[in-house]
Design a protein around this motif. Sequence first.
Motif, PDB file in Angstrom:
ATOM      1  N   ILE A 192       2.768   7.100  -5.279  1.00  0.00           N
ATOM      2  CA  ILE A 192       2.549   7.601  -6.636  1.00  0.00           C
ATOM      3  C   ILE A 192       1.337   8.530  -6.701  1.00  0.00           C
ATOM      4  O   ILE A 192       1.329   9.493  -7.461  1.00  0.00           O
ATOM      5  N   MET A 193       0.338   8.269  -5.884  1.00  0.00           N
ATOM      6  CA  MET A 193      -0.842   9.142  -5.901  1.00  0.00           C
ATOM      7  C   MET A 193      -0.509  10.552  -5.416  1.00  0.00           C
ATOM      8  O   MET A 193      -1.198  11.514  -5.768  1.00  0.00           O
ATOM      9  N   ASN A 194       0.540  10.679  -4.618  1.00  0.00           N
ATOM     10  CA  ASN A 194       0.908  11.990  -4.081  1.00  0.00           C
ATOM     11  C   ASN A 194       2.135  12.584  -4.763  1.00  0.00           C
ATOM     12  O   ASN A 194       2.707  13.558  -4.259  1.00  0.00           O
ATOM     13  N   LEU A 195       2.522  12.029  -5.916  1.00  0.00           N
ATOM     14  CA  LEU A 195       3.644  12.604  -6.657  1.00  0.00           C
ATOM     15  C   LEU A 195       3.262  13.877  -7.409  1.00  0.00           C
ATOM     16  O   LEU A 195       4.118  14.531  -7.979  1.00  0.00           O
TER      17      LEU A 195
ATOM     18  N   TYR B  38       0.797  -1.235   0.000  1.00  0.00           N
ATOM     19  CA  TYR B  38       0.000   0.000   0.000  1.00  0.00           C
ATOM     20  C   TYR B  38       0.828   1.283   0.000  1.00  0.00           C
ATOM     21  O   TYR B  38       0.386   2.308  -0.521  1.00  0.00           O
ATOM     22  N   THR B  39       2.036   1.248   0.582  1.00  0.00           N
ATOM     23  CA  THR B  39       2.862   2.456   0.592  1.00  0.00           C
ATOM     24  C   THR B  39       3.179   2.951  -0.822  1.00  0.00           C
ATOM     25  O   THR B  39       3.138   4.172  -1.071  1.00  0.00           O
ATOM     26  N   PRO B  40       3.473   2.064  -1.782  1.00  0.00           N
ATOM     27  CA  PRO B  40       3.721   2.551  -3.143  1.00  0.00           C
ATOM     28  C   PRO B  40       2.513   3.253  -3.767  1.00  0.00           C
ATOM     29  O   PRO B  40       2.676   4.166  -4.581  1.00  0.00           O
TER      30      PRO B  40
ATOM     31  N   ASN C 183       6.675  -5.972  -6.534  1.00  0.00           N
ATOM     32  CA  ASN C 183       5.842  -5.137  -5.669  1.00  0.00           C
ATOM     33  C   ASN C 183       5.049  -4.118  -6.486  1.00  0.00           C
ATOM     34  O   ASN C 183       3.879  -3.847  -6.204  1.00  0.00           O
ATOM     35  N   ALA C 184       5.714  -3.537  -7.488  1.00  0.00           N
ATOM     36  CA  ALA C 184       5.053  -2.521  -8.314  1.00  0.00           C
ATOM     37  C   ALA C 184       3.867  -3.113  -9.071  1.00  0.00           C
ATOM     38  O   ALA C 184       2.808  -2.483  -9.180  1.00  0.00           O
ATOM     39  N   ILE C 185       4.034  -4.332  -9.583  1.00  0.00           N
ATOM     40  CA  ILE C 185       2.936  -4.985 -10.303  1.00  0.00           C
ATOM     41  C   ILE C 185       1.748  -5.204  -9.363  1.00  0.00           C
ATOM     42  O   ILE C 185       0.596  -4.898  -9.700  1.00  0.00           O
ATOM     43  N   LEU C 186       2.030  -5.722  -8.173  1.00  0.00           N
ATOM     44  CA  LEU C 186       0.948  -5.980  -7.216  1.00  0.00           C
ATOM     45  C   LEU C 186       0.266  -4.692  -6.761  1.00  0.00           C
ATOM     46  O   LEU C 186      -0.961  -4.636  -6.650  1.00  0.00           O
TER      47      LEU C 186
ATOM     48  N   THR D  11      10.711   5.916  -9.891  1.00  0.00           N
ATOM     49  CA  THR D  11       9.500   5.175 -10.215  1.00  0.00           C
ATOM     50  C   THR D  11       9.259   4.103  -9.147  1.00  0.00           C
ATOM     51  O   THR D  11      10.163   3.718  -8.406  1.00  0.00           O
ATOM     52  N   VAL D  12       8.023   3.631  -9.093  1.00  0.00           N
ATOM     53  CA  VAL D  12       7.648   2.664  -8.058  1.00  0.00           C
ATOM     54  C   VAL D  12       8.476   1.387  -8.168  1.00  0.00           C
ATOM     55  O   VAL D  12       8.953   0.860  -7.155  1.00  0.00           O
ATOM     56  N   HIS D  13       8.685   0.900  -9.379  1.00  0.00           N
ATOM     57  CA  HIS D  13       9.427  -0.357  -9.507  1.00  0.00           C
ATOM     58  C   HIS D  13      10.905  -0.188  -9.162  1.00  0.00           C
ATOM     59  O   HIS D  13      11.558  -1.146  -8.726  1.00  0.00           O
ATOM     60  N   GLU D  14      11.448   1.021  -9.343  1.00  0.00           N
ATOM     61  CA  GLU D  14      12.832   1.280  -8.940  1.00  0.00           C
ATOM     62  C   GLU D  14      12.943   1.328  -7.424  1.00  0.00           C
ATOM     63  O   GLU D  14      13.942   0.895  -6.844  1.00  0.00           O
ATOM     64  N   LYS D  15      11.924   1.841  -6.788  1.00  0.00           N
ATOM     65  CA  LYS D  15      11.969   2.070  -5.342  1.00  0.00           C
ATOM     66  C   LYS D  15      11.597   0.820  -4.541  1.00  0.00           C
ATOM     67  O   LYS D  15      12.178   0.543  -3.500  1.00  0.00           O
ATOM     68  N   TRP D  16      10.626   0.033  -5.063  1.00  0.00           N
ATOM     69  CA  TRP D  16      10.141  -1.136  -4.308  1.00  0.00           C
ATOM     70  C   TRP D  16      10.353  -2.469  -5.026  1.00  0.00           C
ATOM     71  O   TRP D  16      10.051  -3.508  -4.467  1.00  0.00           O
ATOM     72  N   GLY D  17      10.833  -2.419  -6.266  1.00  0.00           N
ATOM     73  CA  GLY D  17      11.016  -3.654  -7.021  1.00  0.00           C
ATOM     74  C   GLY D  17       9.845  -3.915  -7.960  1.00  0.00           C
ATOM     75  O   GLY D  17       8.716  -3.498  -7.697  1.00  0.00           O
ATOM     76  N   THR D  18      10.124  -4.636  -9.039  1.00  0.00           N
ATOM     77  CA  THR D  18       9.116  -4.863 -10.078  1.00  0.00           C
ATOM     78  C   THR D  18       7.925  -5.650  -9.571  1.00  0.00           C
ATOM     79  O   THR D  18       6.767  -5.298  -9.855  1.00  0.00           O
TER      80      THR D  18
END
Length: 323
Positions: free
Chosen positions: A34-37, A28-30, A102-105, A93-100
Amino acid sequence: MYTLFELQSRIEKAIAAMEYPNHPKNLYTPIAYIMNLGGKRLRPALVLLAADLFKGDIEEALPAALAIETFHNFTLIHDDIMDNAPLRRGQQTVHEKWGTNNAILSGDVMMVESNKQLTKVKVEVLKDVLDTFNATAQGVCEGQQLDMEFELREDVGIAEYIDMIRLKTAVLVGGAMKIGAIVAGASKEDAQLIYDFGENLGIAFQLQDDILDVYGDPEKFGKQIGGDIIANKKTYLLLKLQELAEQEDRAALASHALNTTTLPDKIDSIKALYDEYQVKELASQQMREYLDKAFAALAMIKVADEQKKELIGLANALMHRES
Protein backbone atom coordinates in the motif's frame (compact mmCIF):
# COMPACT_ATOMS: atom_id res chain seq x y z
CA MET A 1 12.93 27.25 -1.02
CA TYR A 2 11.73 23.97 -2.47
CA THR A 3 8.83 23.44 -4.85
CA LEU A 4 6.02 21.04 -4.04
CA PHE A 5 7.13 18.78 -6.90
CA GLU A 6 10.69 18.61 -5.53
CA LEU A 7 9.43 17.63 -2.10
CA GLN A 8 7.00 15.05 -3.47
CA SER A 9 9.85 13.51 -5.47
CA ARG A 10 12.04 13.40 -2.37
CA ILE A 11 9.28 11.65 -0.43
CA GLU A 12 8.69 9.15 -3.23
CA LYS A 13 12.37 8.18 -3.20
CA ALA A 14 12.37 7.82 0.58
CA ILE A 15 9.27 5.60 0.49
CA ALA A 16 10.82 3.40 -2.20
CA ALA A 17 13.87 2.99 0.01
CA MET A 18 11.94 1.98 3.12
CA GLU A 19 12.63 -1.58 4.24
CA TYR A 20 10.44 -3.86 6.34
CA PRO A 21 11.24 -7.23 7.94
CA ASN A 22 10.83 -10.29 5.74
CA HIS A 23 9.06 -12.34 8.39
CA PRO A 24 6.16 -12.84 8.85
CA LYS A 25 5.77 -12.16 5.15
CA ASN A 26 2.00 -11.69 5.23
CA LEU A 27 2.34 -9.03 7.90
CA TYR A 28 4.88 -6.81 6.17
CA THR A 29 4.29 -7.38 2.44
CA PRO A 30 0.89 -5.62 2.59
CA ILE A 31 2.56 -2.57 4.15
CA ALA A 32 5.07 -2.26 1.33
CA TYR A 33 2.23 -2.85 -1.13
CA ILE A 34 0.00 0.00 0.00
CA MET A 35 2.88 2.39 0.65
CA ASN A 36 3.98 1.96 -2.97
CA LEU A 37 0.54 2.26 -4.56
CA GLY A 38 1.26 5.91 -5.26
CA GLY A 39 -0.91 8.89 -4.49
CA LYS A 40 -0.09 12.58 -4.47
CA ARG A 41 1.91 12.42 -1.21
CA LEU A 42 0.37 15.75 -0.23
CA ARG A 43 0.29 15.15 3.53
CA PRO A 44 3.98 14.29 3.91
CA ALA A 45 4.82 17.10 1.48
CA LEU A 46 3.00 19.49 3.80
CA VAL A 47 5.33 18.44 6.63
CA LEU A 48 8.31 19.39 4.47
CA LEU A 49 6.71 22.57 3.11
CA ALA A 50 6.08 23.75 6.65
CA ALA A 51 9.64 22.91 7.69
CA ASP A 52 10.94 24.76 4.65
CA LEU A 53 8.70 27.75 5.42
CA PHE A 54 10.58 28.19 8.70
CA LYS A 55 13.96 27.51 7.05
CA GLY A 56 14.32 24.09 8.62
CA ASP A 57 16.35 21.21 7.20
CA ILE A 58 13.98 19.03 5.16
CA GLU A 59 16.19 15.99 5.74
CA GLU A 60 15.61 16.40 9.47
CA ALA A 61 11.87 16.65 8.82
CA LEU A 62 11.76 13.68 6.42
CA PRO A 63 11.20 10.99 9.10
CA ALA A 64 8.18 12.94 10.38
CA ALA A 65 6.88 13.20 6.81
CA LEU A 66 7.25 9.43 6.40
CA ALA A 67 5.43 8.93 9.70
CA ILE A 68 2.51 11.03 8.48
CA GLU A 69 2.33 9.13 5.17
CA THR A 70 2.55 5.76 6.94
CA PHE A 71 -0.22 6.76 9.33
CA HIS A 72 -2.37 8.04 6.45
CA ASN A 73 -2.03 4.75 4.60
CA PHE A 74 -2.79 2.83 7.81
CA THR A 75 -6.10 4.69 7.97
CA LEU A 76 -6.78 3.81 4.33
CA ILE A 77 -6.36 0.09 5.02
CA HIS A 78 -8.84 0.22 7.88
CA ASP A 79 -11.24 2.57 6.03
CA ASP A 80 -11.31 0.14 3.11
CA ILE A 81 -12.21 -2.70 5.47
CA MET A 82 -15.03 -0.68 7.02
CA ASP A 83 -16.30 0.38 3.59
CA ASN A 84 -15.81 -3.10 2.10
CA ALA A 85 -14.02 -1.36 -0.77
CA PRO A 86 -12.57 -3.62 -3.49
CA LEU A 87 -10.17 -1.10 -5.01
CA ARG A 88 -7.71 1.54 -3.83
CA ARG A 89 -5.99 3.71 -6.45
CA GLY A 90 -7.16 1.27 -9.11
CA GLN A 91 -5.62 -1.76 -7.41
CA GLN A 92 -6.95 -4.44 -5.06
CA THR A 93 -7.36 -3.26 -1.51
CA VAL A 94 -5.19 -4.91 1.14
CA HIS A 95 -8.06 -6.81 2.73
CA GLU A 96 -9.17 -8.15 -0.67
CA LYS A 97 -5.67 -9.31 -1.48
CA TRP A 98 -4.57 -10.72 1.91
CA GLY A 99 -7.79 -11.07 3.90
CA THR A 100 -9.39 -8.89 6.56
CA ASN A 101 -7.48 -10.26 9.54
CA ASN A 102 -4.12 -9.77 7.85
CA ALA A 103 -5.13 -6.26 6.78
CA ILE A 104 -6.07 -5.31 10.35
CA LEU A 105 -2.74 -6.55 11.70
CA SER A 106 -0.73 -4.87 8.95
CA GLY A 107 -2.53 -1.63 9.66
CA ASP A 108 -1.76 -1.96 13.36
CA VAL A 109 1.93 -2.43 12.62
CA MET A 110 1.88 0.66 10.41
CA MET A 111 0.92 2.70 13.47
CA VAL A 112 4.01 1.28 15.19
CA GLU A 113 6.11 2.10 12.12
CA SER A 114 4.85 5.69 12.25
CA ASN A 115 6.04 6.05 15.82
CA LYS A 116 9.40 4.50 14.97
CA GLN A 117 9.87 7.16 12.29
CA LEU A 118 8.91 9.94 14.69
CA THR A 119 11.57 8.89 17.20
CA LYS A 120 14.18 9.89 14.60
CA VAL A 121 13.44 13.62 15.01
CA LYS A 122 15.69 15.78 17.20
CA VAL A 123 15.28 14.96 20.86
CA GLU A 124 14.68 18.63 21.72
CA VAL A 125 11.41 18.61 19.79
CA LEU A 126 10.44 14.94 20.16
CA LYS A 127 7.85 15.44 22.91
CA ASP A 128 6.08 18.26 21.05
CA VAL A 129 6.11 16.24 17.84
CA LEU A 130 4.70 13.15 19.55
CA ASP A 131 2.05 15.19 21.37
CA THR A 132 0.94 16.74 18.08
CA PHE A 133 0.97 13.42 16.24
CA ASN A 134 -1.03 11.65 18.95
CA ALA A 135 -3.65 14.41 19.08
CA THR A 136 -3.89 14.28 15.29
CA ALA A 137 -4.22 10.49 15.12
CA GLN A 138 -6.85 10.47 17.85
CA GLY A 139 -8.80 13.19 16.06
CA VAL A 140 -8.82 11.23 12.80
CA CYS A 141 -10.23 8.17 14.59
CA GLU A 142 -12.88 10.32 16.28
CA GLY A 143 -13.86 11.74 12.91
CA GLN A 144 -14.19 8.28 11.37
CA GLN A 145 -16.38 7.17 14.27
CA LEU A 146 -18.64 10.21 13.90
CA ASP A 147 -18.90 9.62 10.14
CA MET A 148 -20.10 6.06 10.79
CA GLU A 149 -22.58 7.22 13.42
CA PHE A 150 -23.96 9.86 11.06
CA GLU A 151 -24.98 7.09 8.64
CA LEU A 152 -27.49 5.89 11.24
CA ARG A 153 -28.84 9.31 12.21
CA GLU A 154 -31.41 11.53 10.54
CA ASP A 155 -30.83 14.57 12.75
CA VAL A 156 -27.26 15.51 11.81
CA GLY A 157 -26.75 19.27 11.77
CA ILE A 158 -24.36 21.28 9.63
CA ALA A 159 -22.22 22.31 12.61
CA GLU A 160 -21.81 18.62 13.52
CA TYR A 161 -20.90 17.79 9.94
CA ILE A 162 -18.25 20.51 9.79
CA ASP A 163 -16.75 19.22 13.03
CA MET A 164 -16.72 15.67 11.66
CA ILE A 165 -14.83 16.63 8.49
CA ARG A 166 -12.51 18.77 10.61
CA LEU A 167 -11.59 15.68 12.60
CA LYS A 168 -11.63 13.10 9.82
CA THR A 169 -9.78 15.14 7.19
CA ALA A 170 -8.57 18.54 8.33
CA VAL A 171 -6.71 17.77 11.56
CA LEU A 172 -4.26 15.59 9.60
CA VAL A 173 -3.52 18.48 7.26
CA GLY A 174 -3.03 20.86 10.18
CA GLY A 175 -1.14 18.32 12.25
CA ALA A 176 1.27 17.52 9.41
CA MET A 177 2.11 21.18 9.00
CA LYS A 178 2.47 21.81 12.71
CA ILE A 179 4.88 18.88 13.02
CA GLY A 180 6.98 20.29 10.18
CA ALA A 181 7.04 23.67 11.90
CA ILE A 182 8.05 22.16 15.25
CA VAL A 183 10.92 20.21 13.68
CA ALA A 184 12.10 23.42 12.00
CA GLY A 185 12.16 25.26 15.35
CA ALA A 186 9.22 27.58 14.76
CA SER A 187 7.78 29.48 17.72
CA LYS A 188 4.70 28.06 19.45
CA GLU A 189 2.65 30.92 18.02
CA ASP A 190 3.76 30.28 14.45
CA ALA A 191 3.37 26.51 14.84
CA GLN A 192 -0.23 27.06 15.94
CA LEU A 193 -0.86 29.47 13.06
CA ILE A 194 0.40 26.99 10.48
CA TYR A 195 -1.85 24.40 12.12
CA ASP A 196 -4.81 26.79 11.80
CA PHE A 197 -3.91 27.36 8.15
CA GLY A 198 -3.85 23.63 7.47
CA GLU A 199 -7.00 22.78 9.39
CA ASN A 200 -9.09 25.47 7.71
CA LEU A 201 -7.65 24.54 4.32
CA GLY A 202 -8.59 20.91 5.02
CA ILE A 203 -12.19 21.85 5.79
CA ALA A 204 -12.38 23.96 2.64
CA PHE A 205 -10.91 21.05 0.66
CA GLN A 206 -13.58 18.63 1.91
CA LEU A 207 -16.38 21.09 1.17
CA GLN A 208 -14.97 21.43 -2.33
CA ASP A 209 -15.00 17.63 -2.59
CA ASP A 210 -18.69 17.61 -1.66
CA ILE A 211 -19.38 20.09 -4.45
CA LEU A 212 -17.28 18.25 -7.04
CA ASP A 213 -19.07 14.99 -6.29
CA VAL A 214 -22.23 16.53 -7.76
CA TYR A 215 -20.96 19.23 -10.11
CA GLY A 216 -17.50 18.02 -11.13
CA ASP A 217 -16.43 17.10 -14.63
CA PRO A 218 -16.81 13.30 -14.86
CA GLU A 219 -13.76 13.14 -17.16
CA LYS A 220 -11.57 14.83 -14.54
CA PHE A 221 -13.07 14.07 -11.12
CA GLY A 222 -11.69 10.54 -10.88
CA LYS A 223 -14.79 9.23 -9.10
CA GLN A 224 -18.37 8.60 -10.12
CA ILE A 225 -20.29 11.85 -10.27
CA GLY A 226 -23.20 11.66 -7.85
CA GLY A 227 -21.62 8.88 -5.81
CA ASP A 228 -22.55 10.60 -2.55
CA ILE A 229 -26.15 10.97 -3.74
CA ILE A 230 -26.37 7.30 -4.68
CA ALA A 231 -25.02 6.29 -1.26
CA ASN A 232 -27.30 8.76 0.59
CA LYS A 233 -24.12 10.12 2.14
CA LYS A 234 -24.55 13.09 4.42
CA THR A 235 -22.66 15.98 2.85
CA TYR A 236 -22.86 19.72 3.32
CA LEU A 237 -25.08 19.95 0.24
CA LEU A 238 -27.57 17.36 1.46
CA LEU A 239 -27.75 18.77 4.98
CA LYS A 240 -28.21 22.30 3.68
CA LEU A 241 -31.00 21.13 1.39
CA GLN A 242 -32.72 19.37 4.29
CA GLU A 243 -32.44 22.58 6.28
CA LEU A 244 -33.93 24.79 3.53
CA ALA A 245 -36.41 22.56 1.71
CA GLU A 246 -40.15 23.03 1.96
CA GLN A 247 -42.14 20.12 3.39
CA GLU A 248 -43.14 18.78 -0.04
CA ASP A 249 -39.55 18.80 -1.24
CA ARG A 250 -38.34 17.15 1.96
CA ALA A 251 -40.84 14.37 1.34
CA ALA A 252 -39.57 14.02 -2.23
CA LEU A 253 -36.00 13.91 -0.95
CA ALA A 254 -36.88 11.13 1.47
CA SER A 255 -38.53 9.21 -1.36
CA HIS A 256 -35.47 9.60 -3.61
CA ALA A 257 -33.28 8.23 -0.82
CA LEU A 258 -35.12 4.90 -1.09
CA ASN A 259 -34.40 4.63 -4.82
CA THR A 260 -31.81 1.90 -5.39
CA THR A 261 -32.71 1.02 -8.98
CA THR A 262 -33.01 4.04 -11.31
CA LEU A 263 -29.84 5.73 -10.06
CA PRO A 264 -29.42 8.31 -12.88
CA ASP A 265 -32.96 9.52 -12.10
CA LYS A 266 -32.08 9.73 -8.41
CA ILE A 267 -29.00 11.84 -9.15
CA ASP A 268 -30.86 14.14 -11.54
CA SER A 269 -33.79 14.64 -9.16
CA ILE A 270 -31.70 15.51 -6.13
CA LYS A 271 -29.38 17.70 -8.20
CA ALA A 272 -32.47 19.58 -9.42
CA LEU A 273 -33.41 20.24 -5.80
CA TYR A 274 -29.87 21.45 -5.10
CA ASP A 275 -30.20 23.86 -8.02
CA GLU A 276 -33.63 25.06 -6.92
CA TYR A 277 -32.40 25.96 -3.44
CA GLN A 278 -29.01 27.27 -4.68
CA VAL A 279 -27.21 24.82 -2.44
CA LYS A 280 -24.06 24.78 -4.59
CA GLU A 281 -23.68 28.54 -4.16
CA LEU A 282 -24.17 28.26 -0.40
CA ALA A 283 -21.61 25.44 -0.15
CA SER A 284 -19.15 27.47 -2.23
CA GLN A 285 -19.64 30.44 0.06
CA GLN A 286 -18.97 28.28 3.13
CA MET A 287 -15.88 26.84 1.44
CA ARG A 288 -14.53 30.34 0.72
CA GLU A 289 -15.08 31.36 4.35
CA TYR A 290 -12.82 28.54 5.53
CA LEU A 291 -10.29 29.32 2.83
CA ASP A 292 -10.26 32.96 3.99
CA LYS A 293 -9.63 31.78 7.56
CA ALA A 294 -6.72 29.69 6.30
CA PHE A 295 -5.12 32.60 4.46
CA ALA A 296 -5.68 34.91 7.44
CA ALA A 297 -3.72 32.51 9.66
CA LEU A 298 -0.95 32.22 7.07
CA ALA A 299 -0.71 36.01 6.79
CA MET A 300 -0.02 36.28 10.53
CA ILE A 301 2.99 33.95 10.44
CA LYS A 302 6.17 35.91 11.02
CA VAL A 303 8.14 34.97 7.91
CA ALA A 304 8.73 36.83 4.67
CA ASP A 305 5.86 36.74 2.17
CA GLU A 306 8.24 35.30 -0.44
CA GLN A 307 8.57 32.14 1.67
CA LYS A 308 4.80 31.65 1.68
CA LYS A 309 4.38 31.57 -2.10
CA GLU A 310 4.53 27.78 -2.46
CA LEU A 311 1.86 27.26 0.22
CA ILE A 312 -0.36 29.94 -1.28
CA GLY A 313 0.02 28.37 -4.71
CA LEU A 314 -0.81 24.92 -3.35
CA ALA A 315 -3.90 26.19 -1.52
CA ASN A 316 -5.18 27.94 -4.62
CA ALA A 317 -4.52 24.88 -6.77
CA LEU A 318 -6.43 22.65 -4.34
CA MET A 319 -9.38 25.01 -4.33
CA HIS A 320 -9.53 25.23 -8.12
CA ARG A 321 -9.03 21.54 -8.79
CA GLU A 322 -11.37 19.40 -10.86
CA SER A 323 -10.34 16.06 -9.39
